[in-house]
Design an enzyme around this catalytic site. Structure first.
Site, PDB file in Angstrom:
ATOM      1  N   HIS A   1       0.838  -1.208   0.000  1.00  9.21           N
ATOM      2  CA  HIS A   1       0.000   0.000   0.000  1.00  9.21           C
ATOM      3  C   HIS A   1       0.869   1.252   0.000  1.00  9.21           C
ATOM      4  O   HIS A   1       1.869   1.320   0.719  1.00  9.21           O
ATOM      5  CB  HIS A   1      -0.904   0.025   1.232  1.00  9.21           C
ATOM      6  CG  HIS A   1      -2.106  -0.849   1.092  1.00  9.21           C
ATOM      7  ND1 HIS A   1      -3.189  -0.772   1.913  1.00  9.21           N
ATOM      8  CD2 HIS A   1      -2.398  -1.827   0.206  1.00  9.21           C
ATOM      9  CE1 HIS A   1      -4.110  -1.654   1.550  1.00  9.21           C
ATOM     10  NE2 HIS A   1      -3.634  -2.313   0.511  1.00  9.21           N
ATOM     11  N   TYR A  37      -9.476   4.897   7.860  1.00  8.96           N
ATOM     12  CA  TYR A  37      -9.600   5.246   9.276  1.00  8.96           C
ATOM     13  C   TYR A  37     -10.705   6.290   9.364  1.00  8.96           C
ATOM     14  O   TYR A  37     -10.528   7.410   8.883  1.00  8.96           O
ATOM     15  CB  TYR A  37      -8.300   5.836   9.800  1.00  8.96           C
ATOM     16  CG  TYR A  37      -7.194   4.828  10.008  1.00  8.96           C
ATOM     17  CD1 TYR A  37      -6.409   4.375   8.955  1.00  8.96           C
ATOM     18  CD2 TYR A  37      -6.924   4.338  11.286  1.00  8.96           C
ATOM     19  CE1 TYR A  37      -5.387   3.448   9.167  1.00  8.96           C
ATOM     20  CE2 TYR A  37      -5.905   3.421  11.512  1.00  8.96           C
ATOM     21  CZ  TYR A  37      -5.150   2.977  10.452  1.00  8.96           C
ATOM     22  OH  TYR A  37      -4.138   2.066  10.670  1.00  8.96           O
ATOM     23  N   PRO A  69      -3.905  -0.584  18.916  1.00 14.84           N
ATOM     24  CA  PRO A  69      -3.578  -0.970  17.535  1.00 14.84           C
ATOM     25  C   PRO A  69      -3.811   0.119  16.474  1.00 14.84           C
ATOM     26  O   PRO A  69      -3.497  -0.103  15.305  1.00 14.84           O
ATOM     27  CB  PRO A  69      -4.464  -2.190  17.274  1.00 14.84           C
ATOM     28  CG  PRO A  69      -5.483  -2.194  18.342  1.00 14.84           C
ATOM     29  CD  PRO A  69      -4.978  -1.410  19.492  1.00 14.84           C
ATOM     30  N   LYS A  94       1.493  -0.628  15.322  1.00 12.78           N
ATOM     31  CA  LYS A  94       2.908  -0.656  15.683  1.00 12.78           C
ATOM     32  C   LYS A  94       3.352  -1.894  16.484  1.00 12.78           C
ATOM     33  O   LYS A  94       4.552  -2.167  16.564  1.00 12.78           O
ATOM     34  CB  LYS A  94       3.248   0.595  16.527  1.00 12.78           C
ATOM     35  CG  LYS A  94       3.278   1.880  15.724  1.00 12.78           C
ATOM     36  CD  LYS A  94       4.508   1.950  14.840  1.00 12.78           C
ATOM     37  CE  LYS A  94       4.438   3.039  13.811  1.00 12.78           C
ATOM     38  NZ  LYS A  94       4.248   2.595  12.445  1.00 12.78           N
ATOM     39  N   TYR A 132       3.782   6.365  10.420  1.00 12.50           N
ATOM     40  CA  TYR A 132       2.994   5.184  10.038  1.00 12.50           C
ATOM     41  C   TYR A 132       3.859   4.157   9.301  1.00 12.50           C
ATOM     42  O   TYR A 132       3.792   2.960   9.580  1.00 12.50           O
ATOM     43  CB  TYR A 132       1.809   5.617   9.165  1.00 12.50           C
ATOM     44  CG  TYR A 132       0.732   4.575   9.068  1.00 12.50           C
ATOM     45  CD1 TYR A 132      -0.192   4.402  10.092  1.00 12.50           C
ATOM     46  CD2 TYR A 132       0.640   3.742   7.959  1.00 12.50           C
ATOM     47  CE1 TYR A 132      -1.176   3.432  10.019  1.00 12.50           C
ATOM     48  CE2 TYR A 132      -0.337   2.763   7.868  1.00 12.50           C
ATOM     49  CZ  TYR A 132      -1.244   2.623   8.893  1.00 12.50           C
ATOM     50  OH  TYR A 132      -2.217   1.652   8.829  1.00 12.50           O
TER      51      TYR A 132
HETATM   52  C1  LIG Z   1      -6.825  -6.869  17.828  1.00  8.37           C
HETATM   53  C2  LIG Z   1      -5.361  -6.569  17.629  1.00  8.37           C
HETATM   54  C3  LIG Z   1      -4.940  -5.942  16.477  1.00  8.37           C
HETATM   55  C4  LIG Z   1      -3.599  -5.635  16.279  1.00  8.37           C
HETATM   56  N1  LIG Z   1      -3.221  -4.992  15.138  1.00  8.37           N
HETATM   57  C5  LIG Z   1      -1.910  -4.724  14.928  1.00  8.37           C
HETATM   58  C6  LIG Z   1      -1.460  -4.137  13.705  1.00  8.37           C
HETATM   59  O1  LIG Z   1      -2.244  -3.821  12.809  1.00  8.37           O
HETATM   60  N2  LIG Z   1      -0.118  -3.929  13.534  1.00  8.37           N
HETATM   61  C7  LIG Z   1       0.780  -4.264  14.512  1.00  8.37           C
HETATM   62  O2  LIG Z   1       1.996  -4.061  14.301  1.00  8.37           O
HETATM   63  N3  LIG Z   1       0.381  -4.832  15.674  1.00  8.37           N
HETATM   64  C8  LIG Z   1      -0.938  -5.077  15.910  1.00  8.37           C
HETATM   65  N4  LIG Z   1      -1.336  -5.707  17.075  1.00  8.37           N
HETATM   66  C9  LIG Z   1      -0.342  -6.039  18.076  1.00  8.37           C
HETATM   67  C10 LIG Z   1       0.411  -7.338  17.761  1.00  8.37           C
HETATM   68  O3  LIG Z   1      -0.476  -8.373  17.478  1.00  8.37           O
HETATM   69  C11 LIG Z   1       1.296  -7.674  18.952  1.00  8.37           C
HETATM   70  O4  LIG Z   1       2.064  -6.540  19.274  1.00  8.37           O
HETATM   71  C12 LIG Z   1       2.211  -8.869  18.658  1.00  8.37           C
HETATM   72  O5  LIG Z   1       1.485 -10.066  18.673  1.00  8.37           O
HETATM   73  C13 LIG Z   1       3.347  -8.940  19.682  1.00  8.37           C
HETATM   74  O6  LIG Z   1       4.091 -10.103  19.480  1.00  8.37           O
HETATM   75  P1  LIG Z   1       4.798 -10.818  20.707  1.00  8.37           P
HETATM   76  O7  LIG Z   1       5.498 -11.991  20.129  1.00  8.37           O
HETATM   77  O8  LIG Z   1       5.550  -9.825  21.475  1.00  8.37           O
HETATM   78  O9  LIG Z   1       3.602 -11.281  21.661  1.00  8.37           O
HETATM   79  P2  LIG Z   1       2.471 -12.355  21.421  1.00  8.37           P
HETATM   80  O10 LIG Z   1       2.007 -12.342  20.011  1.00  8.37           O
HETATM   81  O11 LIG Z   1       1.468 -12.121  22.495  1.00  8.37           O
HETATM   82  O12 LIG Z   1       3.201 -13.735  21.653  1.00  8.37           O
HETATM   83  C14 LIG Z   1       3.560 -14.186  22.934  1.00  8.37           C
HETATM   84  C15 LIG Z   1       3.566 -15.708  22.921  1.00  8.37           C
HETATM   85  O13 LIG Z   1       3.990 -16.204  24.195  1.00  8.37           O
HETATM   86  C16 LIG Z   1       3.185 -17.297  24.563  1.00  8.37           C
HETATM   87  N5  LIG Z   1       3.227 -17.426  26.029  1.00  8.37           N
HETATM   88  C17 LIG Z   1       2.601 -16.672  26.950  1.00  8.37           C
HETATM   89  N6  LIG Z   1       2.906 -17.106  28.183  1.00  8.37           N
HETATM   90  C18 LIG Z   1       3.747 -18.150  28.046  1.00  8.37           C
HETATM   91  C19 LIG Z   1       4.399 -19.007  28.947  1.00  8.37           C
HETATM   92  N7  LIG Z   1       4.233 -18.891  30.280  1.00  8.37           N
HETATM   93  N8  LIG Z   1       5.186 -19.982  28.464  1.00  8.37           N
HETATM   94  C20 LIG Z   1       5.370 -20.131  27.137  1.00  8.37           C
HETATM   95  N9  LIG Z   1       4.753 -19.338  26.214  1.00  8.37           N
HETATM   96  C21 LIG Z   1       3.962 -18.366  26.670  1.00  8.37           C
HETATM   97  C22 LIG Z   1       1.815 -16.926  24.005  1.00  8.37           C
HETATM   98  O14 LIG Z   1       0.969 -18.057  23.853  1.00  8.37           O
HETATM   99  C23 LIG Z   1       2.194 -16.295  22.674  1.00  8.37           C
HETATM  100  O15 LIG Z   1       2.264 -17.252  21.641  1.00  8.37           O
HETATM  101  C24 LIG Z   1      -2.667  -6.013  17.284  1.00  8.37           C
HETATM  102  C25 LIG Z   1      -3.080  -6.675  18.447  1.00  8.37           C
HETATM  103  C26 LIG Z   1      -4.417  -6.946  18.636  1.00  8.37           C
HETATM  104  C27 LIG Z   1      -4.839  -7.655  19.898  1.00  8.37           C
END
Ligand SMILES: Cc1cc2nc3c(=O)[nH]c(=O)nc-3n(C[C@H](O)[C@H](O)[C@H](O)COP(=O)(O)OP(=O)(O)OC[C@H]3O[C@@H](n4cnc5c(N)ncnc54)[C@H](O)[C@@H]3O)c2cc1C
Length: 393
Positions: free
Chosen positions: A72, A201, A293, A297, A385
Site C-alpha cells: 500500500h 480510518y 492498535p 505498531k 505510520y
Molecule cells: C486486535 C489486535 C490488532 C492488532 N493490530 C496490529 C497491527 O495492525 N499492527 C501491529 O503491528 N500490531 C498489531 N497488534 C499487536 C500485535 O499483534 C502484537 O504486538 C504482537 O502479537 C506482539 O508479538 P509478541 O510476540 O511480542 O507477543 P504475542 O504475540 O502475544 O506472543 C507471545 C507468545 O507467548 C506465549 N506465552 C505466553 N505465556 C507463556 C508461557 N508462560 N510460556 C510459554 N509461552 C507463553 C503466548 O501463547 C504467545 O504465543 C494487534 C493486536 C491486537 C490484539
C-alpha cells in the site's frame, strides 16, 4: 537440556528472534504454551512497516509475503463524511506498508524453524524462570507430562503481555507506565473482498471505524465499542449496520458484506516497562510494551526489539563485549516511546470520548482537517505510520 538462548513464547517476537539467532550462529530453544494450530490462527496484526518487511526478507522468510502481501502506498482518513488520502509513499521518499497477516508471518517463521530442526516446543506447561542474576539462568517446564530444565546463558522473555517473565523480576526493579482507554475495539474478519483499495480510518460521531484487509478475498474491520461490551450483543447484522453507518457516509461508496469468520473485543491500552531487562533476562515485544492498535505498531516494535537483541548477543558471543547487551533497554525504548506517542496520537485523533463536549469534537475535527490539508502535518502521520528512521541510542 542446555542452550545459549532460552526463548519463552512463540509469537512474532520469539519466532523472529529464534530465526535471527540461527542466522547469527547462536543456538536457541523456543518454548510455547499454546498449540501450533492456536498460534498460527490467532488473528491480530496485519500492517507491516517497510523495515519489518526488509527484516523478514533478510531472515529468508519473505518468499510467500512477496507473493501474497499487498503493498500500500497510502491510507484514507475519513471525517465529516469525506475521505482524504494520505499519500504515504509520496511523503516518505517512496516508503510503503505491506498488508500481510500476523498469522501468515507466524506460519512462515514456524515452517522455517521446523525445516532446520531447531528446537521449538509447543504446549509446554508450568514454565518458570530462575537464577536470572547468575550467569546460568534456567527455565523449568513440563512437556508431554515430563518435567524438564533448560540451562541457558540468556533468557528472552517473548511471552506477551500476559506472560510470566516480566513478573519474575524482583519488585522495585521495573517501573511501569500505562494508560487504559475508555473503549475497546470489536474486530471482525469477514470472507468478502475489501470495499476499498487502501485502509480507511474513519472518525464518526457514532465512534471510530477502520476498514482494513488481509487478502483480496478477506476483509478486516474494527469498531470502537465500550470496553466491557458483550460480544453476544453484536449479531453479524448489527456489525454490518454499524460499519455502514460509520463508513458509508461517502457518496457513491458501498460496503460489501459477507460471512463473518471471526469476531472479538479487545481492550485498548498503552503500557511500557522500564527497563526491559534484568540480569540475564531480556524482555521483547508485548512482554515489555503494548500500544493501542490504531497506529499498527505492536508487531513492528516486537520485530525491532529482537533485531537489537540479536545484534547485542552477536557482539557478546563474538568478542565478549557486553556493552550492547547492557544498553538493550535504552536502544529499544527510544523507538518504543515514539511508537507510544504515535499510537496515542492516532487514537485520540480518531475516537470519540464520552467526556468530549461539542467544543472538544470541533477541536478534533479541526486537527483532522489540518492533518489532511497541511503537507507538514500529513508528513508527520506518514513518516510515523511507515516507520521512522531513528538513530540507535
Ligand atoms: C486486535 C489486535 C490488532 C492488532 N493490530 C496490529 C497491527 O495492525 N499492527 C501491529 O503491528 N500490531 C498489531 N497488534 C499487536 C500485535 O499483534 C502484537 O504486538 C504482537 O502479537 C506482539 O508479538 P509478541 O510476540 O511480542 O507477543 P504475542 O504475540 O502475544 O506472543 C507471545 C507468545 O507467548 C506465549 N506465552 C505466553 N505465556 C507463556 C508461557 N508462560 N510460556 C510459554 N509461552 C507463553 C503466548 O501463547 C504467545 O504465543 C494487534 C493486536 C491486537 C490484539
Amino acid at each position: 537440556m542446555r542452550t545459549q538462548v532460552g526463548i519463552v513464547g512463540a509469537g512474532p517476537a520469539g519466532l523472529t528472534l529464534g530465526r535471527l539467532l540461527e542466522q547469527a550462529g547462536i543456538e536457541s530453544v523456543i518454548l510455547e504454551s499454546r498449540s501450533r494450530a492456536y498460534v498460527e490462527h490467532r488473528i491480530r496484526a496485519g500492517v507491516l512497516e517497510q523495515r519489518t518487511v526488509d527484516l523478514l526478507n533478510g531472515a529468508g522468510v519473505g518468499e510467500r509475503m512477496a507473493r501474497e502481501g499487498i503493498v500500500h502506498h497510502g491510507v484514507e482518513l475519513q471525517f465529516d463524511g469525506e475521505r482524504h488520502r494520505i499519500p504515504l509513499s509520496d511523503l516518505t521518499g517512496g516508503r510503503t506498508i505491506v498488508i500481510y497477516g500476523q498469522t501468515e508471518v507466524v506460519k512462515d517463521l514456524i515452517a522455517a524453524r521446523l525445516a532446520t530442526g531447531s528446537p521449538l516446543l509447543f504446549e509446554v506447561d508450568h514454565v518458570a524462570v530462575a537464577d536470572l542474576d547468575s550467569d546460568r539462568p534456567a527455565i523449568s517446564f513440563t512437556h508431554g507430562g515430563v518435567s524438564q530444565e533448560l540451562e541457558c546463558d540468556v533468557v528472552a522473555g517473548c511471552d506477551g503481555f500476559h506472560g510470566i517473565c516480566r513478573d519474575v523480576i524482583p519488585p522495585g526493579v521495573l517501573r511501569y507506565f500505562d494508560k487504559e482507554y475508555p473503549f475497546g475495539w470489536l474486530g471482525v474478519l469477514a470472507a468478502v473482498a475489501p470495499s476499498s483499495e487502501e485502509l480507511i480510518y474513519a472518525s464518526n460521531d457514532r465512534g471510530f471505524a477502520l476498514h482494513s484487509m488481509r487478502s483480496p478475498e478477506v476483509s478486516r474491520f474494527y469498531l470502537q465499542v465500550a470496553p466491557k461490551e458483550d460480544i453476544a450483543e453484536w449479531s453479524d447484522e448489527r456489525i454490518w449496520e454499524e460499519l455502514r453507518a460509520r463508513l458509508e457516509t461517502v457518496s457513491g461508496w458501498t460496503l460489501s458484506t459477507g460471512p463473518v469468520l471471526e469476531k472479538g473485543i479487545t481492550a485498548m491500552r498503552s503500557f511500557v516497562t522500564e527497563p526491559m531487562q534484568f540480569g540475564r533476562l531480556f524482555l521483547a515485544g508485548d512482554a515489555a510494551h503494548i500500544v493501542p492498535p490504531t497506529g499498527a505498531k505492536g508487531l513492528n516494535l516486537a520485530a525491532f526489539d529482537v533485531t537489537v537483541l540479536t545484534r547485542a548477543l552477536s557482539a557478546w558471543y563474538g568478542s565478549g563485549d557486553a556493552s550492547l547487551l547492557d544498553g538493550y533497554s535504552q536502544a529499544c525504548l527510544h523507538r518504543v516511546w515514539r511508537a507510544q506517542h504515535f499510537s496515542w496520537w492516532m487514537t485520540t485523533l480518531l475516537h470519540t470520548f464520552d467526556h468530549y463536549d461539542a467544543y472538544d469534537r470541533r477541536l478534533q475535527e479541526s486537527y483532522l482537517d489540518y492533518v489532511c490539508s497541511s503537507v507538514a502535518a500529513s508528513t508527520t502521520l506518514a513518516e510515523n505510520y511507515v516507520g521512522l528512521d531513528m538513530p540507535d541510542h
